[in-house]
Design an enzyme around this catalytic site. Structure first.
Site, PDB file in Angstrom:
ATOM      1  N   HIS A   1      12.268   9.489   8.329  1.00  0.00           N
ATOM      2  CA  HIS A   1      12.989   8.726   7.314  1.00  0.00           C
ATOM      3  C   HIS A   1      14.180   8.031   7.983  1.00  0.00           C
ATOM      4  O   HIS A   1      14.896   8.661   8.773  1.00  0.00           O
ATOM      5  CB  HIS A   1      13.471   9.661   6.199  1.00  0.00           C
ATOM      6  CG  HIS A   1      14.172   8.936   5.105  1.00  0.00           C
ATOM      7  ND1 HIS A   1      13.492   8.203   4.146  1.00  0.00           N
ATOM      8  CD2 HIS A   1      15.492   8.797   4.825  1.00  0.00           C
ATOM      9  CE1 HIS A   1      14.372   7.648   3.325  1.00  0.00           C
ATOM     10  NE2 HIS A   1      15.582   7.991   3.713  1.00  0.00           N
TER      11      HIS A   1
ATOM     12  N   ASN B   1       5.841   3.304  14.305  1.00  0.00           N
ATOM     13  CA  ASN B   1       6.018   4.719  14.674  1.00  0.00           C
ATOM     14  C   ASN B   1       4.717   5.319  15.190  1.00  0.00           C
ATOM     15  O   ASN B   1       4.732   6.119  16.127  1.00  0.00           O
ATOM     16  CB  ASN B   1       6.567   5.521  13.490  1.00  0.00           C
ATOM     17  CG  ASN B   1       8.071   5.382  13.368  1.00  0.00           C
ATOM     18  OD1 ASN B   1       8.820   5.907  14.175  1.00  0.00           O
ATOM     19  ND2 ASN B   1       8.512   4.621  12.371  1.00  0.00           N
TER      20      ASN B   1
ATOM     21  N   ASN C   1       7.523  14.045   8.323  1.00  0.00           N
ATOM     22  CA  ASN C   1       7.823  12.672   7.909  1.00  0.00           C
ATOM     23  C   ASN C   1       9.025  12.182   8.702  1.00  0.00           C
ATOM     24  O   ASN C   1       9.869  12.967   9.114  1.00  0.00           O
ATOM     25  CB  ASN C   1       8.149  12.627   6.410  1.00  0.00           C
ATOM     26  CG  ASN C   1       8.422  11.210   5.929  1.00  0.00           C
ATOM     27  OD1 ASN C   1       7.716  10.264   6.316  1.00  0.00           O
ATOM     28  ND2 ASN C   1       9.438  11.033   5.108  1.00  0.00           N
TER      29      ASN C   1
ATOM     30  N   GLY D   1       3.115   0.325  11.261  1.00  0.00           N
ATOM     31  CA  GLY D   1       2.616   1.310  12.228  1.00  0.00           C
ATOM     32  C   GLY D   1       3.352   1.350  13.556  1.00  0.00           C
ATOM     33  O   GLY D   1       2.797   1.804  14.555  1.00  0.00           O
TER      34      GLY D   1
ATOM     35  N   ARG E   1      -3.802  11.817  -8.433  1.00  0.00           N
ATOM     36  CA  ARG E   1      -3.169  12.166  -7.152  1.00  0.00           C
ATOM     37  C   ARG E   1      -3.843  13.388  -6.541  1.00  0.00           C
ATOM     38  O   ARG E   1      -4.047  13.457  -5.335  1.00  0.00           O
ATOM     39  CB  ARG E   1      -1.683  12.442  -7.368  1.00  0.00           C
ATOM     40  CG  ARG E   1      -0.958  12.757  -6.060  1.00  0.00           C
ATOM     41  CD  ARG E   1       0.472  13.202  -6.293  1.00  0.00           C
ATOM     42  NE  ARG E   1       1.239  12.228  -7.033  1.00  0.00           N
ATOM     43  CZ  ARG E   1       1.748  11.110  -6.510  1.00  0.00           C
ATOM     44  NH1 ARG E   1       1.561  10.846  -5.247  1.00  0.00           N
ATOM     45  NH2 ARG E   1       2.432  10.287  -7.244  1.00  0.00           N
TER      46      ARG E   1
HETATM   47  C1  GRF Z   1      10.081   3.523   9.161  1.00  0.00           C
HETATM   48  O1  GRF Z   1      11.371   2.994   9.047  1.00  0.00           O
HETATM   49  C2  GRF Z   1      10.052   4.953   8.683  1.00  0.00           C
HETATM   50  O2  GRF Z   1      11.232   5.637   8.927  1.00  0.00           O
HETATM   51  C3  GRF Z   1       9.847   4.798   7.205  1.00  0.00           C
HETATM   52  O3  GRF Z   1       8.969   3.698   7.067  1.00  0.00           O
HETATM   53  C4  GRF Z   1       9.093   2.856   8.212  1.00  0.00           C
HETATM   54  C5  GRF Z   1       7.727   2.738   8.800  1.00  0.00           C
HETATM   55  O4  GRF Z   1       7.675   1.799   9.851  1.00  0.00           O
HETATM   56  N1  GRF Z   1       9.348   6.010   6.608  1.00  0.00           N
HETATM   57  P1  GRF Z   1       6.371   1.696  10.746  1.00  0.00           P
HETATM   58  O5  GRF Z   1       5.203   1.455   9.809  1.00  0.00           O
HETATM   59  O6  GRF Z   1       6.236   2.986  11.503  1.00  0.00           O
HETATM   60  O7  GRF Z   1       6.619   0.534  11.662  1.00  0.00           O
END
Ligand code: GRF
Length: 217
Positions: free
Chosen positions: A119, A24, A117, A22, A75
């Site tokens: 990435h 991000n 999203n 988490g 799903r």
């Molecule tokens: C990040 O590197 C994001 O780009 C990818 O998964 C990771 C998540 O990290 N999709 P966090 O849980 O936000 O620390």
């Protein structure tokens, strides 16, 4: 594909889906607190009960919900429930932040062009798992991160913003991932702010700011 519909997010309410650390999510919360992102996180949903991001959300006073995909028969049922919980809280934009699940039609149709999203690669290079290691092993000199709209194609939707991170000769997958992560934390709130402004259209795969188009630039 041409989508000249203006996307509206009048209340600027977002929902964040996580599966783990988490960080991000934290960068989004911090950007809101710091006035760099005008938005409200209405709910954080995790498919894993032990996700560290849940604690981050609680610390910030944000409602949390754990919905394990294992408790659902399909799903479609899982996605329908996600959509219902998000809609019930007035969520207008869904932000995937390390959410380790494919998003199916049930959620995509509930939030058309309104799921983001992040990435950790310069897409379309290195989609899927372990993108930083893929980049290092491929030998690229430039890596980075991408924020994109989510479609049914894994890591394949229209690109909102990208950030570049040089690959150093001394890098390991871990050190590269760490520098990319720092860039992600800068990039994701900026991308969300840009999307919530609503001043954009899709032309084919291209995410274009209408102000720029009007100016004829
Ligand atoms: C990040 O590197 C994001 O780009 C990818 O998964 C990771 C998540 O990290 N999709 P966090 O849980 O936000 O620390």
């Amino acid at each position: 594909m041409s989508d000249l519909v203006r996307h509206q997010f009048p209340q600027r309410v977002i929902g964040v889906l996580i599966s783990g650390r988490g960080s991000n999510l934290q960068s989004i919360i911090d950007a809101i607190d710091g006035g760099r992102l005008q938005a409200r996180v209405a709910i954080v949903i995790s498919n894993r009960s032990g996700a560290q991001g849940l604690e981050r959300a609680r610390q910030a006073g944000v409602e949390t919900l754990v919905l394990s995909h294992r408790d659902f028969a399909s799903r479609d049922e899982y996605d329908a429930r996600l959509a219902r919980e998000l809609k019930a809280r007035g969520v207008e934009l869904v932000c995937l932040a390390g959410f380790m699940r494919l998003v199916g039609p049930g959620l995509l149709e509930a939030f058309p062009n309104a799921i983001l999203n992040i990435h950790p690669s310069l897409l379309p290079a290195f989609p899927g798992l372990d993108a930083q290691r893929q980049a290092l092993e491929h030998g690229v000199k430039i890596a980075g991160a991408t924020v994109h709209l989510v479609t049914s194609e894994l890591d394949g939707g229209p690109i909102v913003v990208q950030g570049v991170v040089p690959v150093l000769e001394s890098d390991t997958a871990a050190s590269l991932a760490e520098r990319i992560l720092a860039e992600e934390h800068r990039l994701y709130p900026e991308a969300i702010q840009r999307v919530l402004a609503g001043d954009w259209v899709l032309e084919g795969r291209r995410f274009l700011l209408t102000s720029v188009r009007r100016a004829g630039v």
